[in-house]
Structure formats: C-alpha cells, structure tokens
Design a protein around this motif. Structure first.
Motif, mmCIF file in Angstrom:
data_model
loop_
_atom_site.group_PDB
_atom_site.id
_atom_site.type_symbol
_atom_site.label_atom_id
_atom_site.label_comp_id
_atom_site.label_asym_id
_atom_site.label_seq_id
_atom_site.Cartn_x
_atom_site.Cartn_y
_atom_site.Cartn_z
ATOM 1 N N SER A 1 0.827 -1.235 -0.104
ATOM 2 C CA SER A 1 0.059 0.075 -0.113
ATOM 3 C C SER A 1 0.792 1.244 0.151
ATOM 4 N N GLY A 2 2.125 1.148 0.043
ATOM 5 C CA GLY A 2 2.835 2.440 -0.083
ATOM 6 C C GLY A 2 3.452 2.652 1.203
ATOM 7 N N LYS A 3 3.016 1.983 2.369
ATOM 8 C CA LYS A 3 3.173 2.604 3.670
ATOM 9 C C LYS A 3 4.518 1.847 4.313
ATOM 10 N N GLY A 4 4.905 0.755 3.618
ATOM 11 C CA GLY A 4 6.126 -0.022 4.068
ATOM 12 C C GLY A 4 7.224 0.805 4.274
ATOM 13 N N THR A 5 7.721 1.486 3.131
ATOM 14 C CA THR A 5 8.788 2.097 3.325
ATOM 15 C C THR A 5 9.083 3.304 4.120
ATOM 16 N N MET A 6 7.899 3.929 4.255
ATOM 17 C CA MET A 6 7.780 5.211 4.976
ATOM 18 C C MET A 6 7.939 4.642 6.571
ATOM 19 N N PHE A 7 7.242 3.621 6.813
ATOM 20 C CA PHE A 7 7.062 2.842 7.838
ATOM 21 C C PHE A 7 8.591 2.703 8.755
ATOM 22 N N PHE A 8 9.336 1.831 7.549
ATOM 23 C CA PHE A 8 10.702 1.478 8.225
ATOM 24 C C PHE A 8 11.568 2.665 8.104
ATOM 25 N N THR A 9 11.176 3.559 7.241
ATOM 26 C CA THR A 9 12.117 4.680 7.284
ATOM 27 C C THR A 9 12.172 5.366 8.565
ATOM 28 N N GLY A 10 10.937 5.695 8.876
ATOM 29 C CA GLY A 10 10.508 6.331 10.295
ATOM 30 C C GLY A 10 10.811 5.861 11.324
ATOM 31 N N LYS A 11 10.564 4.514 11.383
ATOM 32 C CA LYS A 11 11.172 3.643 12.393
ATOM 33 C C LYS A 11 12.564 3.558 12.769
ATOM 34 N N TRP A 12 13.244 3.499 11.642
ATOM 35 C CA TRP A 12 14.631 3.425 11.802
ATOM 36 C C TRP A 12 15.368 4.928 12.104
#
Length: 352
Positions: free
Chosen positions: A248-259
C-alpha cells in the motif's frame, strides 16, 4: 498383497502404537557416508541447508542403508529435511560456504512423531527420489516442486512483461488451488515462500495480489486452526501484515521513520552516557586536584569531617590533640577558601 507393502504396513502398525517415528532409505555409497535429519520451523529457511536446523545424523551401512528412529519429534506435522553431505570433511572441519556443500543432496518432507517413511532410489539410482510414507502429506512438497519446475519453464519462454503478467496470474491461481487441494497448510506455506520471495519474478505480482485476493487471509485461518501455536503461523501472520504495508506504499515510510527514530534514540542515549562519563571524569579530576593541595594529615582530617565527627572524636581517632585538630582545620579553610565545616562537606560531597 506384495511382501514389501505388507512389511511396511506391519511396521506402521507397530510404530504407531508405540508413538515412534522411523525414517529410513538407501543411498549411493559414492555420494557420501553420513545422512543428516533437520527440523525446520522457519519456512523462509527451506531453500538451503542450515547447520542450526540439524537434529540428528547417522552413518550408512555397507549397502548404503540408513535409518532414523525415536520418539522425540512433535506429534503434529512439521517440515523436515534429509540431506546427504558429500563434502570431504578432512582436513578442514567445515568446508561449506553458507552451510551448503556443492555435493550435497537433500529432500524436504512433512512428517510427525508416529510416521514411518522410506526414501528409496529411483530406477536410475537417483538418491532421495521417492517417498513411501504412512503420512499422506509427506510427499506434498515434492509434488509442488514438480509444478514449480513447469512454472519456471513458462516464465523462461519469453522474458517480457506481458509474459510475466500472464504467467503470474496463471500460476498463482494454479499453485494456490493445488495447495488448498492437498489439505495441508504447511504445503501451502511452501508455495507461499516461493511466490512471495523477493528474489523471484513473482514478487511484484504477489504484492498486487496480496490485498486483492482473500486467499492469504484464508490460509492464515487454516494455519491458526491446524497449527495455532507454532512459528509457522506467527511468521506468516507477521509477514503478510508487513507486506500489505509495503504493497500500500506505507511500508517504506514505516521502516524509514522507524529506523530514524531508533537512530535518534540510540544517539541520544550514547550522548547522555558520554556526558555522564565526562562529568564523572571531570569531578574525579577536580577532587584529585583539591586533595593534591592538602597534606596527608589534612586529607585524613577531611575524611573525618565527612564522617560527621567532632574535633574531639577526630583527635581520638588520629591520636593528636584537639588544638592540633583545630590548627589543621584552620589551614584547610585557607587552602580551600572556605569559612566553615559545612563548606568542606559540600565541596567534597559534590565531587562524589
């Protein structure tokens, strides 16, 4: 009834009643002398041999026959591997690269603690080619392997986007429906591992298919019903949740923000530790500098003052007169630029 089948059924009846498994077979002696049994809980570790999965090993006899038997396996179906290590273990203790020997042969199968399996050679002598089992699910993974080979041939016919799209739709449906028909969720995980592998041509289509196809939720329900408290189910549930975020396009943002947050937090912790250590070091240096100004007897007087002792108690402990104690204290006031005992306490206590 053929003698071999009759013997096999007798063995099955005896072992079933005792709650024991027996895996045996025959190999070509020129391929190796040791056979290993592995127990695989992580379906993402099916593609090669991992040394930390091995639970038993056995040596073959003079005819190339081997056997594993016991009662220590799970009662429910699990995924196992037999592999034959053809590497020469001498003189190096481990000649493998990433746990793989170029001369190893292996077979994946499904079994439980009460199963009897026989791994026979093919007509042309190929090792680990056929499985005769009391468990109807044992050869499911082999059947899926045959379908995967057909799929790979289809994909290799034309290396075009149109061909990939057509074959993805066809084979996703074929493999998923075949897995459902086997009535064994572990076999379906074998299919899922292949279709969702990021290294495969199927991965882009998998991401599109994940949110549009109810199959994945249905598989999760089948896993929860049959294998509720296993690593298979937990890993699968976590993976499809994360992959749906990526799709859904949230994965990259999720991992980037998380890290980024994790990095900032770690940096803050390290900075605070550094400042704390520097402060302690600075205080220790300051205390050492103050003490260096004092004589040995004055240092002892300071130590007694910090213990809340009176002049008379200090004199008794140090075997000197009270007037001598007063003299030392007056010298301390001058050297430390203070005017009372409380100032001395505050000065040294702040350095501790």
């Amino acid at each position: 009834m053929p003698t071999r089948i009759l013997f096999f059924l007798i063995c099955f009846t005896i072992l079933k009643s005792q709650g024991q498994y027996r895996f045996d077979g025959q190999i070509n002696l020129d391929e190796g002398k040791t056979v290993y049994l592995s127990y695989i809980e992580d379906y993402r570790k099916l593609s090669r041999i991992y040394m930390d999965q091995i639970i038993r090993k056995t040596e073959v006899d003079s005819l190339g026959r081997f056997s594993f038997k016991g009662s220590n396996l799970p009662e429910e179906n699990r995924i196992y591997r037999l592999h034959l290590d053809g590497c020469d273990m001498e003189p190096k203790p481990n000649p493998h690269i990433l746990g793989v020997c170029d001369f190893s042969q292996s077979i994946l199968f499904i079994a439980n603690n009460t199963d009897t399996l026989n791994f026979s050679k093919s007509a042309n002598g190929q090792t680990f080619c056929q499985i005769a089992s009391t468990n109807p699910s044992s050869d499911n993974l082999q059947e899926i392997e045959f379908l995967k080979e057909e799929m790979i041939v289809d994909f290799n016919d034309f290396n075009s986007e149109a061909n990939k799209k057509i074959n993805s739709e066809k084979w996703f449906t074929s493999l998923q429906e075949f897995g459902i028909g086997l009535n064994e969720p572990l076999a379906e995980l074998f299919v899922y591992d292949f279709l969702s592998d990021r290294r495969n041509e199927t991965y882009p289509y998998y991401l599109k298919n994940l949110n549009a196809n109810p199959y994945y939720d249905d598989l999760l329900n089948r896993l929860k019903n049959k294998y509720p408290e296993t690593n298979y189910t937990r890993l699968y549930e976590n993976e499809i949740a994360l992959d749906r975020q990526i799709a859904s396009g949230k994965g990259t943002m999720f991992f980037t923000g998380k890290w980024i947050l994790a990095f900032i937090l770690m940096l803050s912790i390290l900075l605070n530790l550094y400042l704390l250590l520097q402060r302690k070091k600075s205080k220790a240096t300051a205390k050492k500098g103050i003490l260096e100004k004092l004589t040995y007897q004055e240092q002892k007087i300071v130590s007694e003052i910090l213990k809340e002792k009176t002049n008379k108690e200090i004199a008794t402990d140090l075997f000197i007169s009270v007037s001598t104690v007063k003299t030392h204290i007056n010298n301390l006031y001058k050297k430390l630029n203070v005017s009372k005992r409380e100032d001395i306490k505050g000065l040294f206590e702040n350095q501790n």
